[in-house]
Design an enzyme around this catalytic site. Sequence first.
Site, PDB file in Angstrom:
ATOM      1  N   HIS A  98      34.385  -5.167   6.938  1.00 17.05           N
ATOM      2  CA  HIS A  98      33.417  -5.995   7.670  1.00 17.05           C
ATOM      3  C   HIS A  98      32.524  -5.091   8.521  1.00 17.05           C
ATOM      4  O   HIS A  98      32.981  -4.080   9.060  1.00 17.05           O
ATOM      5  CB  HIS A  98      34.160  -7.005   8.553  1.00 17.05           C
ATOM      6  CG  HIS A  98      33.258  -8.048   9.113  1.00 17.05           C
ATOM      7  ND1 HIS A  98      32.474  -7.820  10.218  1.00 17.05           N
ATOM      8  CD2 HIS A  98      32.984  -9.318   8.703  1.00 17.05           C
ATOM      9  CE1 HIS A  98      31.758  -8.905  10.468  1.00 17.05           C
ATOM     10  NE2 HIS A  98      32.049  -9.832   9.563  1.00 17.05           N
ATOM     11  N   GLY A 176      26.048 -13.166  12.913  1.00 17.98           N
ATOM     12  CA  GLY A 176      26.148 -13.626  14.297  1.00 17.98           C
ATOM     13  C   GLY A 176      24.814 -13.683  15.025  1.00 17.98           C
ATOM     14  O   GLY A 176      24.773 -13.872  16.235  1.00 17.98           O
TER      15      GLY A 176
HETATM   16  C1  PEP Z   1      30.937 -12.792   9.474  1.00 13.50           C
HETATM   17  O1  PEP Z   1      31.542 -12.538  10.507  1.00 13.50           O
HETATM   18  O2  PEP Z   1      31.334 -12.355   8.396  1.00 13.50           O
HETATM   19  C2  PEP Z   1      29.750 -13.642   9.548  1.00 13.50           C
HETATM   20  C3  PEP Z   1      29.064 -13.866   8.471  1.00 13.50           C
HETATM   21  O3  PEP Z   1      29.441 -14.147  10.796  1.00 13.50           O
HETATM   22  P1  PEP Z   1      28.357 -15.294  11.128  1.00 13.50           P
HETATM   23  O4  PEP Z   1      28.550 -16.382  10.090  1.00 13.50           O
HETATM   24  O5  PEP Z   1      28.693 -15.740  12.498  1.00 13.50           O
HETATM   25  O6  PEP Z   1      27.015 -14.662  11.002  1.00 13.50           O
END
Ligand code: PEP
Length: 254
Positions: A98, A176
């Site tokens: 990630h 995010g």
């Molecule tokens: C993630 O943490 O993999 C992600 C996609 O976060 P968000 O949906 O909050 O952008």
Amino acid sequence: MNKALRPAVIAGNWKMNKTPSEAKKLVEELVPLVKDAGCTVVICPPFVDLSVALEATKGTNIKVGAQNCHYEKSGAFTGEVSASMLKEMGVEYVIIGHSERRTYFGETDVTVNKRTKAALAEGLKVILCVGETLEQREQGITAELVAMQTIIALNGVSAEEMKNVIIAYEPVWAIGSGKTATSAQANEVNAVIRATLAKLYGEAVADATTIQYGGSMNAANAAELLSQPDVDGGLIGGASLKPADFAAIVAAAK
Ligand code: PEP
């Protein structure tokens, strides 16, 4: 292969949110909302919530994943958790690489590769994250960069093991941030990843591999993103903490 033949997977990355009691409550709210899902539903809570999540999802269609695992089986790696530990608990999936791990915890393409191989060797299903930063997109190197991340992460992974690999394209600038990639941008990069898999493993493996999009996917934009021919599911951060929103995304993946 027709997209309809690839397993659609909607996975929730809870990040560092929810205590065990809060996790139990969230799962209990989610279970009835996604019980008729037409796709695979995965939740990835923090390590300390995994036992509670496994217990609360028993007998349901919700699968449980972790957010990371180490590449060694055991040893002097303070704060880390191994793939065999997750496997013995009954965890089925693990997110690897990630962008928050890469940005804040020194994860590199090489350690992502080591963790991927260790997880697959234990029989876990890997959700492998790749994606470019805003600077890299503006430099025009998204395709090359994401292809390279994919190639390095999968070094030494066999075609047979690819049955247990899901790739999540997550543009770092969209995570995010509330800035979602357009459906065309998401599809374009997912297609690059599929073409990279075809070069590495052949068309059959590339066609059979689930490639998700992640980055501010929500109840309002999910259907459009998921309708794209190369977008086979989603990795959901913020919206996965709200049962009704996550369930709406799951419904959009039908
Ligand atoms: C993630 O943490 O993999 C992600 C996609 O976060 P968000 O949906 O909050 O952008």
